[in-house]
Design an enzyme around this catalytic site. Structure first.
Site, mmCIF file in Angstrom:
data_model
loop_
_atom_site.group_PDB
_atom_site.id
_atom_site.type_symbol
_atom_site.label_atom_id
_atom_site.label_comp_id
_atom_site.label_asym_id
_atom_site.label_seq_id
_atom_site.Cartn_x
_atom_site.Cartn_y
_atom_site.Cartn_z
ATOM 1 N N ASP A 64 0.875 -1.168 0.000
ATOM 2 C CA ASP A 64 0.000 0.000 0.000
ATOM 3 C C ASP A 64 0.915 1.221 0.000
ATOM 4 O O ASP A 64 1.487 1.588 1.032
ATOM 5 C CB ASP A 64 -0.893 0.001 1.242
ATOM 6 C CG ASP A 64 -1.818 1.215 1.309
ATOM 7 O OD1 ASP A 64 -1.753 2.062 0.391
ATOM 8 O OD2 ASP A 64 -2.599 1.320 2.278
ATOM 9 N N ARG A 74 11.247 9.876 -0.729
ATOM 10 C CA ARG A 74 12.053 9.979 0.493
ATOM 11 C C ARG A 74 12.789 8.679 0.777
ATOM 12 O O ARG A 74 13.870 8.671 1.365
ATOM 13 C CB ARG A 74 11.174 10.338 1.699
ATOM 14 C CG ARG A 74 10.661 11.763 1.692
ATOM 15 C CD ARG A 74 9.909 12.102 2.983
ATOM 16 N NE ARG A 74 10.811 12.215 4.116
ATOM 17 C CZ ARG A 74 10.966 11.314 5.063
ATOM 18 N NH1 ARG A 74 10.264 10.181 5.022
ATOM 19 N NH2 ARG A 74 11.776 11.521 6.070
ATOM 20 N N LYS A 94 -3.554 15.515 -8.597
ATOM 21 C CA LYS A 94 -2.656 15.505 -9.753
ATOM 22 C C LYS A 94 -1.976 16.859 -9.947
ATOM 23 O O LYS A 94 -0.823 16.930 -10.382
ATOM 24 C CB LYS A 94 -3.429 15.117 -11.017
ATOM 25 C CG LYS A 94 -3.885 13.658 -11.037
ATOM 26 C CD LYS A 94 -2.705 12.706 -11.015
ATOM 27 C CE LYS A 94 -3.125 11.261 -11.149
ATOM 28 N NZ LYS A 94 -1.967 10.325 -11.176
ATOM 29 N N TYR A 133 -9.469 14.273 -7.372
ATOM 30 C CA TYR A 133 -8.512 13.698 -8.321
ATOM 31 C C TYR A 133 -7.644 14.784 -8.962
ATOM 32 O O TYR A 133 -6.419 14.681 -8.992
ATOM 33 C CB TYR A 133 -9.258 12.918 -9.408
ATOM 34 C CG TYR A 133 -8.359 12.309 -10.454
ATOM 35 C CD1 TYR A 133 -7.687 11.108 -10.207
ATOM 36 C CD2 TYR A 133 -8.162 12.931 -11.689
ATOM 37 C CE1 TYR A 133 -6.850 10.549 -11.162
ATOM 38 C CE2 TYR A 133 -7.339 12.382 -12.648
ATOM 39 C CZ TYR A 133 -6.688 11.195 -12.379
ATOM 40 O OH TYR A 133 -5.848 10.653 -13.335
ATOM 41 N N ASN A 146 3.339 5.641 -10.406
ATOM 42 C CA ASN A 146 2.184 5.552 -11.294
ATOM 43 C C ASN A 146 0.864 5.323 -10.567
ATOM 44 O O ASN A 146 -0.204 5.532 -11.148
ATOM 45 C CB ASN A 146 2.417 4.413 -12.304
ATOM 46 C CG ASN A 146 1.180 4.061 -13.090
ATOM 47 O OD1 ASN A 146 0.761 4.775 -13.979
ATOM 48 N ND2 ASN A 146 0.566 2.917 -12.740
#
Length: 385
Positions: free
Chosen positions: A167, A227, A264, A260, A194
């Site tokens: 996850d 990170r 983005k 959404y 992605n």
């Protein structure tokens, strides 16, 4: 000095109104053909521009054709026109400016030897992510897919592509998965961020858990992975490549997509800021900083499950991008080893110019594109690739 003045006058005399218009047209078409184009044939503006790109072959061919044309005119005792040479020189200038801009803006290319690369693809259980993983695997790269769902095409005895249940919205899970990749394959050198989900609901219909989850997967996962991956990339002189998959909707915004599009849009700023941070690091203590390449991807609608129920308002001006085409473009960008921004289809490349139009024209453009009404048929409910 009279000779210089006469030469200048002669050169300027070549730029007649018709010749100047021709050169401006060549400049416009050339700049547009530099954007990625679909490899899958379809009747669309993008594919027509792809076919137009044959008008801009490598420089040696341009001069070969020009000289051949001139020699042909001389052979049949016809007057020689200066226009072909003028076009060849103009094209050379365009080509040179593009090459210089690429070198100065994107830096020296990072050498990519595929058999030495290890890639992690988040959200790779299907859609674009899985196609990227397959292309990378065919290149000879070690590939690990991170996803909460098992890829449908993956089997336990899969030799080239490995799947880890991760996850990516959980920072601790990302760190543990990274250590497992290092134990199983080695230090990752390519990160493909992605993973993404969409709810497709208006703001007042969203629950806090829904929009929080959207930002965890679509945005915060990039913070977790970068990170975790960056320290090793910075410590190695070989550096690495980080691919950020955003969306053209991060620029446009759209009805029923507040969570959404906001997630983005955040990635656009994240990519720019992180690129600047890496570029400003001292090389002495970060030997890999000069060889870390950042690729930003801003596609339009893809042929994946996420927006599969939507119909493009115009298949000619706004064609649905085949996921396999974009996957190959992304891998090609990684192989070129430069900082890049990939936009497909062509309107995704031009959409940033929308902001310079008067507000009234912007509203007309949104209405004509159908971007705000398209989601009404989406039906709601979380979707992913």
């Amino acid at each position: 000095m009279p000779e210089v003045s006469a030469l200048t006058t002669d050169i300027l005399s070549l730029f007649t109104p018709s010749t100047t218009l021709l050169l401006l047209s060549i400049s416009t078409v050339y700049s547009i053909t530099l954007s990625p184009h679909p490899r899958t044939p379809s009747f669309s503006l993008d594919y027509l521009l792809h076919l137009t790109s044959i008008l801009f072959p490598p420089l040696p061919y341009i001069y070969f054709l020009t000289i051949s044309y001139i020699l042909t005119l001389l052979a049949i005792s016809k007057p020689v026109a200066a226009t072909p040479f003028l076009i060849a020189v103009w094209y050379t200038l365009l080509y040179g400016i593009h090459a210089l801009n690429t070198r100065l803006g994107n830096g020296k290319a990072r050498k990519v030897v595929w058999r030495e690369q290890i890639a992690v693809v988040t959200g790779g259980a299907g859609g674009l992510g899985w196609m990227i993983a397959e292309v990378l695997e065919r290149k000879g790269c070690g590939v690990v897919v991170w996803d909460v769902q098992r890829p449908q095409e993956w089997t336990e005895d899969e030799e080239g592509i490995r799947w880890y249940k991760v996850d990516v919205g959980d920072a601790e899970a990302v760190e543990k998965a990274y250590e497992k990749v290092k134990r199983d394959l080695g230090i990752p050198t390519i990160l493909i961020n992605n993973a993404g989900i969409v709810n497709g609901l208006p703001l007042l219909s969203l629950t806090p858990s829904q929009y929080t989850r959207t930002f965890n997967i679509n945005t915060l996962s990039h913070f977790h992975t970068c990170r975790t991956f960056l320290p090793a990339m910075l410590a190695s002189p070989l550096g690495g490549t980080i691919v950020t998959v955003s969306s053209v909707l991060g620029h446009l915004g759209a009805s029923h997509l507040t969570d959404y599009t906001a997630s983005k849009a955040a990635l656009l700023a994240f990519h720019t800021s992180l690129s600047a941070e890496i570029a400003s690091l001292p090389v002495a203590s970060n030997p890999g900083a000069e060889n870390i390449r950042m690729v930003l991807v801003k596609p339009g609608q893809l042929s994946t499950n996420m927006f599969s129920t939507l119909k493009s308002p115009s298949d000619f001006f706004g064609p649905v991008v085949a996921a396999k085409d974009l996957a190959m473009e992304i891998v090609d960008a990684v192989e070129r080893g430069r900082n890049e921004v990939l936009c497909m289809p062509v309107y995704a490349w031009l959409v940033e110019w929308l902001g310079v139009l008067p507000v009234s024209l912007q509203r007309v453009a949104r209405w004509a594109s159908g971007v705000d009404g398209a989601m009404e048929s989406f039906g709601g409910g979380r979707k992913r690739d």
